[in-house]
Scaffold this active site. Structure first.
Site, PDB file in Angstrom:
ATOM      1  N   SER A 184      18.199   2.250  30.763  1.00  0.00           N
ATOM      2  CA  SER A 184      17.205   3.271  30.416  1.00  0.00           C
ATOM      3  C   SER A 184      17.238   3.486  28.912  1.00  0.00           C
ATOM      4  CB  SER A 184      17.536   4.589  31.120  1.00  0.00           C
ATOM      5  OG  SER A 184      16.851   5.651  30.468  1.00  0.00           O
ATOM      6  N   HIS A 244      14.216   0.194  31.998  1.00  0.00           N
ATOM      7  CA  HIS A 244      13.827   1.412  32.715  1.00  0.00           C
ATOM      8  C   HIS A 244      13.218   2.406  31.721  1.00  0.00           C
ATOM      9  CE1 HIS A 244      14.228   4.276  36.072  1.00  0.00           C
ATOM     10  NE2 HIS A 244      14.603   5.178  35.168  1.00  0.00           N
ATOM     11  N   ASP A 279      11.722   6.102  31.190  1.00  0.00           N
ATOM     12  CA  ASP A 279      11.692   7.460  31.735  1.00  0.00           C
ATOM     13  C   ASP A 279      10.576   8.256  31.088  1.00  0.00           C
ATOM     14  OD1 ASP A 279      13.908   7.634  33.629  1.00  0.00           O
ATOM     15  OD2 ASP A 279      15.145   7.115  31.902  1.00  0.00           O
ATOM     16  N   MET A 313       8.399  11.646  30.908  1.00  0.00           N
ATOM     17  CA  MET A 313       8.561  13.075  31.232  1.00  0.00           C
ATOM     18  C   MET A 313       7.461  13.892  30.571  1.00  0.00           C
ATOM     19  SD  MET A 313      12.628  13.366  30.577  1.00  0.00           S
ATOM     20  CE  MET A 313      13.781  12.249  31.387  1.00  0.00           C
ATOM     21  N   HIS A 367       9.526   5.105  35.427  1.00  0.00           N
ATOM     22  CA  HIS A 367       9.935   6.225  36.297  1.00  0.00           C
ATOM     23  C   HIS A 367       9.169   7.451  35.824  1.00  0.00           C
ATOM     24  CE1 HIS A 367      13.557   9.034  37.447  1.00  0.00           C
ATOM     25  NE2 HIS A 367      12.489   9.278  38.181  1.00  0.00           N
ATOM     26  N   MET A 384       8.327  10.998  35.745  1.00  0.00           N
ATOM     27  CA  MET A 384       8.738  12.369  36.081  1.00  0.00           C
ATOM     28  C   MET A 384       7.660  13.299  35.554  1.00  0.00           C
ATOM     29  SD  MET A 384      12.735  11.814  35.209  1.00  0.00           S
ATOM     30  CE  MET A 384      12.371  10.320  34.295  1.00  0.00           C
ATOM     31  N   MET A 407      17.674   9.668  42.827  1.00  0.00           N
ATOM     32  CA  MET A 407      18.220  10.346  41.641  1.00  0.00           C
ATOM     33  C   MET A 407      19.625  10.846  41.968  1.00  0.00           C
ATOM     34  SD  MET A 407      16.001  10.297  39.109  1.00  0.00           S
ATOM     35  CE  MET A 407      17.112  11.201  38.066  1.00  0.00           C
ATOM     36  N   PHE A 410      17.271  14.697  31.963  1.00  0.00           N
ATOM     37  CA  PHE A 410      18.112  14.393  30.799  1.00  0.00           C
ATOM     38  C   PHE A 410      19.109  13.286  31.124  1.00  0.00           C
ATOM     39  CE2 PHE A 410      16.579  18.682  30.452  1.00  0.00           C
ATOM     40  CZ  PHE A 410      16.158  18.752  29.124  1.00  0.00           C
ATOM     41  N   GLY A 436      22.881  11.487  30.337  1.00  0.00           N
ATOM     42  CA  GLY A 436      24.217  11.976  30.026  1.00  0.00           C
ATOM     43  C   GLY A 436      24.777  13.027  30.969  1.00  0.00           C
ATOM     44  N   ASP A 486      19.897   6.257  39.876  1.00  0.00           N
ATOM     45  CA  ASP A 486      19.580   6.662  38.500  1.00  0.00           C
ATOM     46  C   ASP A 486      20.252   7.993  38.187  1.00  0.00           C
ATOM     47  OD1 ASP A 486      18.401   7.122  36.053  1.00  0.00           O
ATOM     48  OD2 ASP A 486      16.352   7.269  36.817  1.00  0.00           O
ATOM     49  N   GLY A 487      21.168   7.945  37.211  1.00  0.00           N
ATOM     50  CA  GLY A 487      21.796   9.168  36.728  1.00  0.00           C
ATOM     51  C   GLY A 487      23.303   9.135  36.857  1.00  0.00           C
ATOM     52  N   GLY A 488      23.983   9.237  35.717  1.00  0.00           N
ATOM     53  CA  GLY A 488      25.444   9.296  35.732  1.00  0.00           C
ATOM     54  C   GLY A 488      26.109   8.001  36.183  1.00  0.00           C
ATOM     55  N   GLY A 495      21.873   4.710  31.255  1.00  0.00           N
ATOM     56  CA  GLY A 495      21.483   5.047  29.898  1.00  0.00           C
ATOM     57  C   GLY A 495      22.708   5.173  29.031  1.00  0.00           C
ATOM     58  N   SER A 496      23.399   6.310  29.125  1.00  0.00           N
ATOM     59  CA  SER A 496      24.531   6.534  28.220  1.00  0.00           C
ATOM     60  C   SER A 496      25.656   5.518  28.383  1.00  0.00           C
ATOM     61  CB  SER A 496      25.078   7.961  28.343  1.00  0.00           C
ATOM     62  OG  SER A 496      24.688   8.576  29.497  1.00  0.00           O
TER      63      SER A 496
HETATM   64  C1  DX5 Z   1      17.077  11.150  33.978  1.00  0.00           C
HETATM   65  C2  DX5 Z   1      16.562   9.736  33.879  1.00  0.00           C
HETATM   66  C3  DX5 Z   1      17.628   8.698  33.790  1.00  0.00           C
HETATM   67  C4  DX5 Z   1      18.604   8.880  32.673  1.00  0.00           C
HETATM   68  C5  DX5 Z   1      19.796   8.011  32.867  1.00  0.00           C
HETATM   69  O1  DX5 Z   1      16.039  12.000  34.320  1.00  0.00           O
HETATM   70  O2  DX5 Z   1      15.773   9.406  34.982  1.00  0.00           O
HETATM   71  O3  DX5 Z   1      17.071   7.383  33.789  1.00  0.00           O
HETATM   72  O4  DX5 Z   1      18.052   8.659  31.420  1.00  0.00           O
HETATM   73  O5  DX5 Z   1      20.721   8.341  31.880  1.00  0.00           O
HETATM   74  P1  DX5 Z   1      22.289   8.350  32.169  1.00  0.00           P
HETATM   75  O6  DX5 Z   1      22.657   6.976  32.604  1.00  0.00           O
HETATM   76  O7  DX5 Z   1      22.855   8.741  30.865  1.00  0.00           O
HETATM   77  O8  DX5 Z   1      22.549   9.378  33.263  1.00  0.00           O
HETATM   78 ZN    ZN Z   2      14.994   7.254  35.319  1.00  0.00          ZN
END
Ligand code: DX5
Ligand code: ZN
Length: 216
Positions: free
Chosen positions: A7, A32, A34, A36, A65, A67, A136, A142, A144, A174-176, A196-197
């Site tokens: 991401s 990916h 994101d 928003m 994705h 959102m 999710m 966000f 991280g 997706d996420g963490g 992402g992070s």
């Molecule tokens: C959050 C996004 C994710 C996010 C992933 O709303 O959909 O794609 O950026 O970031 P990490 O891997 O840092 O959780």
């Molecule tokens: Zn995402």
């Protein structure tokens, strides 16, 4: 083999071209994206104009994705920008089946996403219409954030329902995601890992992607 979808939400946008060049050299399967709107989630990111620029410099699958509260207004715009997969949230007010149909008509692969609080049973009427389910594993908005472990049983439940119906649907998480949480999700049936992070906060993003690809 597991697919990896970096991401770019928290990448350095002043150097986006370099980030995409790097991903082109990597084992990443998707990029990916994101999107928003500050309404469906409490954050704003980027839109189709940025995606158009990314499309010009990569052959990787672009995995959007959305959102956003009203994806029905923008499906054709994201398809024209060069997205290959478009995922929308099932929690929006517009009838989601209509939007899934719209994504297919626009020539893209069809994805649907569930927030952590949305149960797997909400997918029941949608399974026959989709190529991908995005589970999710943090509250959307966000990068991280910490992985929500309670989502593992939902991933397993969706995985067994896909098998029971004998469908070819990928489960994307997706996420963490880091090596430990990625292993747990893959053990429950995840096919695509968004990160992402874990990738972009590390000194060597390509090595992080390779580590994720080794998970089986
Ligand atoms: C959050 C996004 C994710 C996010 C992933 O709303 O959909 O794609 O950026 O970031 P990490 O891997 O840092 O959780
Ligand atoms: Zn995402």
């Amino acid at each position: 083999m597991v697919k990896v979808a970096p991401s770019i939400l928290n990448a350095n946008f002043l150097e986006l071209g370099k980030v995409i060049d790097l991903l082109n050299l990597s084992e990443a399967d998707y990029i990916h994206l994101d999107i928003m709107d500050g309404h469906f989630v409490d954050n704003l990111s980027f839109g189709p104009e940025i995606i158009k620029q990314v499309r010009k410099v990569t052959k990787k699958t672009l995995d959007a994705h959305l959102m956003i509260s009203h994806p029905e207004k923008y499906i054709e715009v994201f398809a024209a920008a060069g997205c290959d997969i478009i995922t929308v949230h099932c929690e929006i007010s517009h009838p989601v089946q209509d939007i899934l149909q719209q994504i297919k008509q626009a020539g893209c692969k069809v994805g649907v996403s569930l927030k952590p609080s949305t149960p797997a049973v909400d997918l029941e009427p949608l399974y026959e219409m989709i190529d991908q389910v995005l589970v999710m594993t943090v509250d959307p908005g966000f990068g991280g954030q910490a992985f929500i472990k309670e989502q593992l049983s939902k991933i397993a439940e969706i995985h067994s329902e896909i098998k029971r119906r004998n469908l070819a649907i990928d489960i994307e998480v997706d996420g963490g995601i880091n090596l430990a949480t990625a292993r747990e999700t893959v053990a429950c049936g995840a096919d695509v890992l968004v990160a992402g992070s874990f990738i972009f906060s590390a000194p060597d993003p390509l090595a992080q992607i390779s580590e994720l690809k080794k998970i089986c």
